[in-house]
Design a protein around this motif. Structure first.
Motif, mmCIF file in Angstrom:
data_model
loop_
_atom_site.group_PDB
_atom_site.id
_atom_site.type_symbol
_atom_site.label_atom_id
_atom_site.label_comp_id
_atom_site.label_asym_id
_atom_site.label_seq_id
_atom_site.Cartn_x
_atom_site.Cartn_y
_atom_site.Cartn_z
ATOM 1 N N LYS A 80 38.464 -22.487 37.643
ATOM 2 C CA LYS A 80 37.587 -23.466 36.967
ATOM 3 C C LYS A 80 36.173 -23.484 37.554
ATOM 4 N N ALA A 116 30.391 -18.658 31.968
ATOM 5 C CA ALA A 116 31.677 -18.119 32.396
ATOM 6 C C ALA A 116 31.462 -16.813 33.165
ATOM 7 N N TRP A 117 32.339 -16.549 34.118
ATOM 8 C CA TRP A 117 32.215 -15.342 34.932
ATOM 9 C C TRP A 117 32.547 -14.102 34.118
ATOM 10 N N THR A 118 31.704 -13.074 34.276
ATOM 11 C CA THR A 118 31.930 -11.775 33.662
ATOM 12 C C THR A 118 31.915 -10.715 34.759
ATOM 13 N N THR A 135 32.147 -21.743 37.517
ATOM 14 C CA THR A 135 31.203 -21.061 36.641
ATOM 15 C C THR A 135 30.069 -20.493 37.488
ATOM 16 N N ARG A 137 38.323 -12.852 36.481
ATOM 17 C CA ARG A 137 39.440 -13.613 35.907
ATOM 18 C C ARG A 137 39.933 -14.671 36.877
ATOM 19 N N ARG A 194 37.447 -17.531 37.014
ATOM 20 C CA ARG A 194 37.546 -18.366 35.806
ATOM 21 C C ARG A 194 38.777 -19.268 35.881
ATOM 22 N N ASP A 195 39.898 -18.711 36.400
ATOM 23 C CA ASP A 195 41.122 -19.510 36.526
ATOM 24 C C ASP A 195 40.937 -20.663 37.504
#
Length: 478
Positions: free
Chosen positions: A207, A215-217, A209, A201, A204-205
């Protein structure tokens, strides 16, 4: 022997970096000239570009397989190759080829003039095949020795996709400053009882990748911290060889701390700590038959709510199926159980931080010194290679055990929950597993009973029976 009417030409080159197929074109030209000299008619070409036929290759050769199938079924009645090492570099494959030629009766020729119609010709061909195999094996030994030497010098494998934390095109020799900062922030978060989901999270915040632009998982974050390159560790054939001479986002000790932390979370967890969508899924049991109760969203007469129910197709753990007699609204049960958990947490006293049993730093330093001395003796020619690698493997095994123990001690301190109640109140979806682990430390199971239909007043508290951790199945708290 009758003249062949349908000749198959097989051409192959092991490596074609530019993809221009110049090697197989030269082979094809020479093979066609041979067929023209003998008056043979070419029926089909079987090209195999950028494909190895050595004993070390695992790549399949579909054109070779198709050619042999055509030879066995009579589609072609002769095979022409440039040389025997273009056909194969495996003596076992050559032997099989000669047996099949004898069995199915197709002719064979090379531009170098090998003759398989006589015993002496087949013997010479077999010898050439053995020489070709030996050549590839010696080449592989030289390549492996060179690779091992580079790894011993602290130079990691430079190929593969770009990895988060390293500059693109630097072959893992230069760090990306901004990405390295994020990795280090992520490391501090993990060691402070945050989860890979929290790190994903944050990234992702910020910005950012993945190197692939995704997107990061949770899983992609784990891959970054699981990669040995992140810790500057050089490997050879899956074995830890040493430390990289180039910079890395984390130190070896920090990387090993993360591995111990992630491994501890990957072990079989307590009841209810699996992947779920609701906090109490897995704790709820049917009060009539004992089967696990499901939780799901339901829409009845235009109203959407969560319900927990005993499914008649669900096993009850005793060889039978659920009774299907209990169906309740989940929210009321969740509120009552939340009260029980919060009451239990408010009574807890903070645990003292554990102290390491043994200071392993001196032992680790001693083993590292022995490895350095061993390497100096080997480089000075005072040790045979075999003795050096055996001793090195033994010492590195000891070092790995010591570092694992040290990392486990660091993680044990980091895993001490300083404020379980604050964690419990964080109802973010990515914090669900930590909340369920807290529930598992308080509640063993909850038996849910039916309250009938058409009730308008709130259910009685006795409609659920809570068994706390440490109590028997008969004794419980209502």
């Amino acid at each position: 022997m009758a003249k062949p009417k349908r000749v198959g030409i097989y051409v192959r080159i092991s490596r074609d970096r530019k993809g221009q197929e110049l090697g197989i074109q030269r082979q094809e030209k020479a093979c066609r000239e041979l067929c023209e000299q003998r008056g043979w008619s070419v029926h089909k070409l079987y090209p195999e570009n950028d494909t190895s036929a050595s004993t070390t290759s695992r790549k399949k050769r579909p054109q070779y397989t198709e050619m042999m199938r055509d030879a066995k079924t009579g589609v072609i009645d002769a095979i022409v190759v440039y040389s025997i090492d273009r056909l194969t570099r495996r003596i076992s494959e050559l032997t099989s080829f000669l047996d099949e030629q004898k069995e199915y009766g197709f002719q064979f020729a090379t531009t170098e003039g090998e003759d398989t119609s006589t015993a002496s010709g087949r013997m010479i061909l077999t010898i050439k095949g053995a020489v070709a195999q030996q050549e590839t094996e010696r080449m592989a030994e030289r390549v492996n020795a060179a690779l091992l030497q580079r790894r011993e010098q602290g130079k990691p494998h430079a190929g593969g996709k770009r990895q988060f934390g390293f500059e693109a095109g630097s072959h893992f020799r230069e760090l990306d400053d901004e990405e390295t900062k994020l990795i280090r922030v992520g490391y501090q978060m993990l060691m402070s009882q945050k989860t890979p989901g929290d790190v994903a999270r944050l990234w992702r915040d910020r910005k950012t990748t993945t190197p692939e632009g995704r997107a990061w998982t949770i899983q992609s974050v784990k891959r970054v911290f699981r990669s040995q390159r992140t810790g500057g560790i050089v490997t050879y054939k899956g074995q830890d060889i040493g430390d990289s001479i180039y910079p890395s986002p984390l130190k070896r000790e920090e990387w090993e701390n993360v591995q111990a932390l992630l491994d501890s979370r990957a072990t079989p967890a307590a009841q209810g700590s699996g992947k779920r969508k609701h906090v109490y899924t897995g704790f709820l049991k049917c009060g009539h038959c004992g089967a696990p109760m499901r939780v799901q969203w339901a829409t009845i007469q235009g109203r959407t709510f969560r319900r927990t129910f005993c499914h008649s197709a669900q096993g009850n753990g005793m060889g039978g199926l659920g009774c299907g007699k209990v169906s309740r609204k989940y929210d009321w049960i969740e509120e009552r159980l939340n009260e029980v958990v919060e009451a239990a947490l408010s009574k807890r006293k903070p645990k003292p931080l554990p102290t390491p049993d043994v200071d392993l730093a001196a032992e680790i330093t001693g083993v590292e010194s022995r490895i350095r001395l061993l390497r100096l003796r080997w480089k000075d020619g005072q040790m045979e290679d075999e003795d050096y690698y055996d001793s090195l493997t033994h010492l590195r095994g000891q070092l790995q055990q010591l570092r694992t123990r040290e990392a486990a001690a660091v993680v044990a301190v980091a895993q001490e929950e300083t404020d379980a109640l604050a964690v419990w109140h964080d109802d973010n979806e990515e914090n669900l597993e930590r909340r369920r682990a807290i529930v598992a430390s308080v509640i063993k199971q909850v038996e849910v009973y039916s309250i009938g239909r058409g009730r308008r007043k709130p259910p009685e508290i006795t409609s659920i029976k809570i068994t706390p951790v440490g109590a028997g199945t008969e004794a419980g708290e209502e």
